[in-house]
Design a protein around this motif. Sequence first.
Motif, PDB file in Angstrom:
ATOM      1  N   ILE A  32       0.862  -1.202   0.000  1.00  0.00           N
ATOM      2  CA  ILE A  32       0.000   0.000   0.000  1.00  0.00           C
ATOM      3  C   ILE A  32       0.886   1.236   0.000  1.00  0.00           C
ATOM      4  CG2 ILE A  32      -0.276   0.252   2.524  1.00  0.00           C
ATOM      5  CD1 ILE A  32      -3.351   0.682   1.879  1.00  0.00           C
ATOM      6  N   GLY A  33       0.331   2.386  -0.381  1.00  0.00           N
ATOM      7  CA  GLY A  33       1.129   3.618  -0.460  1.00  0.00           C
ATOM      8  C   GLY A  33       2.256   3.416  -1.464  1.00  0.00           C
ATOM      9  N   GLY A  34       3.452   3.768  -1.055  1.00  0.00           N
ATOM     10  CA  GLY A  34       4.589   3.649  -1.968  1.00  0.00           C
ATOM     11  C   GLY A  34       4.882   2.212  -2.367  1.00  0.00           C
ATOM     12  N   SER A  35       4.381   1.260  -1.593  1.00  0.00           N
ATOM     13  CA  SER A  35       4.618  -0.147  -1.922  1.00  0.00           C
ATOM     14  C   SER A  35       3.562  -0.682  -2.870  1.00  0.00           C
ATOM     15  CB  SER A  35       4.656  -0.979  -0.631  1.00  0.00           C
ATOM     16  OG  SER A  35       5.716  -0.515   0.192  1.00  0.00           O
ATOM     17  N   SER A  60       6.521  -4.290   1.614  1.00  0.00           N
ATOM     18  CA  SER A  60       6.306  -3.371   2.725  1.00  0.00           C
ATOM     19  C   SER A  60       7.649  -2.991   3.306  1.00  0.00           C
ATOM     20  CB  SER A  60       5.427  -4.018   3.812  1.00  0.00           C
ATOM     21  OG  SER A  60       5.300  -3.148   4.907  1.00  0.00           O
ATOM     22  N   LYS A  61       7.937  -1.723   3.281  1.00  0.00           N
ATOM     23  CA  LYS A  61       9.220  -1.272   3.826  1.00  0.00           C
ATOM     24  C   LYS A  61       9.338  -1.723   5.291  1.00  0.00           C
ATOM     25  CE  LYS A  61      11.935   2.825   4.807  1.00  0.00           C
ATOM     26  NZ  LYS A  61      12.141   4.256   4.665  1.00  0.00           N
ATOM     27  N   THR A  62       8.286  -1.487   6.068  1.00  0.00           N
ATOM     28  CA  THR A  62       8.341  -1.799   7.497  1.00  0.00           C
ATOM     29  C   THR A  62       7.921  -3.230   7.809  1.00  0.00           C
ATOM     30  OG1 THR A  62       6.070  -1.017   7.638  1.00  0.00           O
ATOM     31  CG2 THR A  62       7.802   0.572   8.171  1.00  0.00           C
ATOM     32  N   THR A  69       2.756  -2.860   8.271  1.00  0.00           N
ATOM     33  CA  THR A  69       1.594  -2.071   7.852  1.00  0.00           C
ATOM     34  C   THR A  69       0.332  -2.943   7.893  1.00  0.00           C
ATOM     35  OG1 THR A  69       3.028  -0.735   6.507  1.00  0.00           O
ATOM     36  CG2 THR A  69       0.703  -0.622   5.973  1.00  0.00           C
ATOM     37  N   GLN A  84       0.573  10.728  -3.977  1.00  0.00           N
ATOM     38  CA  GLN A  84       1.341  10.373  -2.772  1.00  0.00           C
ATOM     39  C   GLN A  84       2.688  11.104  -2.779  1.00  0.00           C
ATOM     40  OE1 GLN A  84       3.095   6.504  -2.261  1.00  0.00           O
ATOM     41  NE2 GLN A  84       3.268   6.746  -0.054  1.00  0.00           N
ATOM     42  N   GLU A  88       2.077  13.595   0.191  1.00  0.00           N
ATOM     43  CA  GLU A  88       2.659  13.039   1.424  1.00  0.00           C
ATOM     44  C   GLU A  88       3.994  13.744   1.700  1.00  0.00           C
ATOM     45  OE1 GLU A  88       3.950   8.731   2.186  1.00  0.00           O
ATOM     46  OE2 GLU A  88       1.921   8.705   2.964  1.00  0.00           O
ATOM     47  N   GLN A 145       6.320  11.708   7.186  1.00  0.00           N
ATOM     48  CA  GLN A 145       4.870  11.620   6.955  1.00  0.00           C
ATOM     49  C   GLN A 145       4.137  11.369   8.266  1.00  0.00           C
ATOM     50  OE1 GLN A 145       6.973   9.363   4.920  1.00  0.00           O
ATOM     51  NE2 GLN A 145       7.139   8.244   6.858  1.00  0.00           N
ATOM     52  N   VAL A 163       0.147  10.719   8.920  1.00  0.00           N
ATOM     53  CA  VAL A 163      -0.661   9.514   8.722  1.00  0.00           C
ATOM     54  C   VAL A 163      -0.815   8.728  10.030  1.00  0.00           C
ATOM     55  CG1 VAL A 163       0.047   9.319   6.306  1.00  0.00           C
ATOM     56  CG2 VAL A 163       1.333   8.078   8.054  1.00  0.00           C
ATOM     57  N   LYS A 198      -4.022   6.096  12.074  1.00  0.00           N
ATOM     58  CA  LYS A 198      -3.656   4.686  12.280  1.00  0.00           C
ATOM     59  C   LYS A 198      -3.914   4.285  13.724  1.00  0.00           C
ATOM     60  CE  LYS A 198       0.220   4.288   9.003  1.00  0.00           C
ATOM     61  NZ  LYS A 198       1.665   4.127   8.902  1.00  0.00           N
TER      62      LYS A 198
HETATM   63  O1  F6P Z   1       1.142   5.350   6.000  1.00  0.00           O
HETATM   64  C1  F6P Z   1       1.930   5.950   5.044  1.00  0.00           C
HETATM   65  C2  F6P Z   1       3.066   5.053   4.654  1.00  0.00           C
HETATM   66  O2  F6P Z   1       3.994   5.009   5.670  1.00  0.00           O
HETATM   67  C3  F6P Z   1       3.693   5.492   3.347  1.00  0.00           C
HETATM   68  O3  F6P Z   1       4.632   6.472   3.511  1.00  0.00           O
HETATM   69  C4  F6P Z   1       4.225   4.210   2.824  1.00  0.00           C
HETATM   70  O4  F6P Z   1       4.502   4.278   1.450  1.00  0.00           O
HETATM   71  C5  F6P Z   1       3.087   3.285   3.152  1.00  0.00           C
HETATM   72  O5  F6P Z   1       2.629   3.729   4.411  1.00  0.00           O
HETATM   73  C6  F6P Z   1       3.405   1.823   3.204  1.00  0.00           C
HETATM   74  O6  F6P Z   1       4.395   1.529   4.128  1.00  0.00           O
HETATM   75  P1  F6P Z   1       5.155   0.157   4.100  1.00  0.00           P
HETATM   76  O7  F6P Z   1       5.882   0.036   2.811  1.00  0.00           O
HETATM   77  O8  F6P Z   1       6.071   0.179   5.282  1.00  0.00           O
HETATM   78  O9  F6P Z   1       4.126  -0.928   4.229  1.00  0.00           O
END
Ligand code: F6P
Length: 556
Positions: free
Chosen positions: A165-168, A218-220, A223, A362, A366, A510, A513, A517
């Motif tokens: 989602i988002g950038g992913s 997902s970067k983190t 999410t 975005q 963002e 950002q 957001v 959440k």
């Molecule tokens: O909630 C915003 C955000 O942190 C964006 O900046 C990011 O692209 C998106 O969520 C998805 O995050 P992730 O890649 O960690 O799942």
Amino acid sequence: MSAEPPPSARCEKAPLPSARPQWQALQQHFGRIGGKHLRELFADEPARGEQYVAEAAGLYLDYSKQRVTDETLSLLRQLAVACGLPARIEAMFRGERINVTEHRAALQAALRAPTGERILVDGKDVVPEVHAVLDRMAAFCDRVRSGAWTGHSGKRIRNVINIGIGGSDLGPVMAFEALRHYSRRDLVFRFVSNVDGTDFAEAVRDLDAAETLFVICSKTFTTQETLTNAHAARDWCLRALGEEQAVAKHFVAVSTNTAEVKKFGIATDNMFGFWDWVGGRYSMDSAIGLSTMLAIGPEHFRAMLAGFHAMDEHFRGAPLERNLPALLGLLAIWNSNFLGAPTVAVLPYEQYLKRFPAYLQQLTMESNGKHVTLDGARVDYSTGPIYWGEPGTNGQHSFYQLIHQGTQLIPCDFIGFCQPLNPLGEQHDLLMANLFAQGEALAFGKTAGEVRAEDTPAALVPHRSFEGNRPSNTILAEQLTPHALGALVALYEHSVFVQGVIWNIDSFDQWGVELGKALAKRAVAEITSPDTPELGHDSSTNALIRRYRRLRQPGT
Ligand code: F6P
């Protein structure tokens, strides 16, 4: 990048840009030329169309239909210099921690640096690592594309589903659509982002799990939406394929968080990494672009990276006078802060760019939707305008009426290509004729005198007149290639940065957001447990939750 923030990236107390003499000079200048119509500007400088242009990395920018003179541009450049733009560009490319609130670099440029270039992060050259990941991605994509990588039951992979989602999500889906022409047509690509179960259900309803590969981006890797959909995918897959071992052949992960990826059950062999210095909305050219590479192949992906890099080099090296991202960014400042335009319409005359406006939303909003400066002071000027748009010509039969004759000023970015990818009779010429006509109509309009001269009944004259004086940029490239897409995305990435530097805000965090959440986490516990005694929200939220609960579980 060192552990301590280097001097140029530190939150030094800077004056608000609006307090700078260069900003005030622009205000006074606006007082002098703000009333000038584009008709007059073109009459004063008949060759504007050849003078107010710049070209780089295969992109041609015509900004002659902006309400600016040479003096405006010179004053904007003076503002940019006063705000430290040249030094901030260097700081970004050198990997300084310019994302001050997260204490991180914003080193997307390293993702497309060619082998041999050196970019140091904590004293270590990151370019070899970037290329090692690219090479692993390429080897994996070749195996999937050739059929050497099969599903658990030995069937060939025919479907790829990106979950993120988002950038992913927005980068991958935009790039897939933009480069669909170059993609493998025997592979199906789908993108699931929304936590709404419909998104996942519709994506898999006609697919065979034995032939489906999930790319969990997902970067983190924490999410909520992505993890929920990833678990749904895993259940769907295991229901069909029976065995836990199937996960190894049907799931790959793209993330910076190895521990969470392992916890989900994806082995590190099936994980493609990236780094904390890549922001989510700046990540489509990292391993987050795995689905793009699966679709178009490693060679085209590398061509896209070359396009990004060409624009990076231009941005870093070209003087502000002919620096495309600087021009685009400074013109956006002029339109937003001096002409008072609250939005920007992005209008690609190219069907393959249908998701480009959503991607830009975005990237721009963002990044620059911020209300305080780097040192936490409340701004007294507007930041990040609203970006929106649709591909031409569809928008013409929808919202262009308001752009032409409404009461708001909406600067437009027209984007077009000279060579069609799908030549069909004269259709490309028709498409481009529409692009050129819209820019012309917006700029010059049609006076009441011209309308009257067509024997228009007097009562209709005001309705059929066009004031004009609506500014636009036109971006032209030869053809929509992977290289052109890379250059176009990098152009906007850097233009967003330029605007952020002028506004003195952090374009790479950002925080906005987070509140939603956190509140959603609390609300989900309440709406899923009918026994929650007291709802402690405001009266509106309490009543909505109570009503939802009643209708969700009738009889409780
Ligand atoms: O909630 C915003 C955000 O942190 C964006 O900046 C990011 O692209 C998106 O969520 C998805 O995050 P992730 O890649 O960690 O799942």
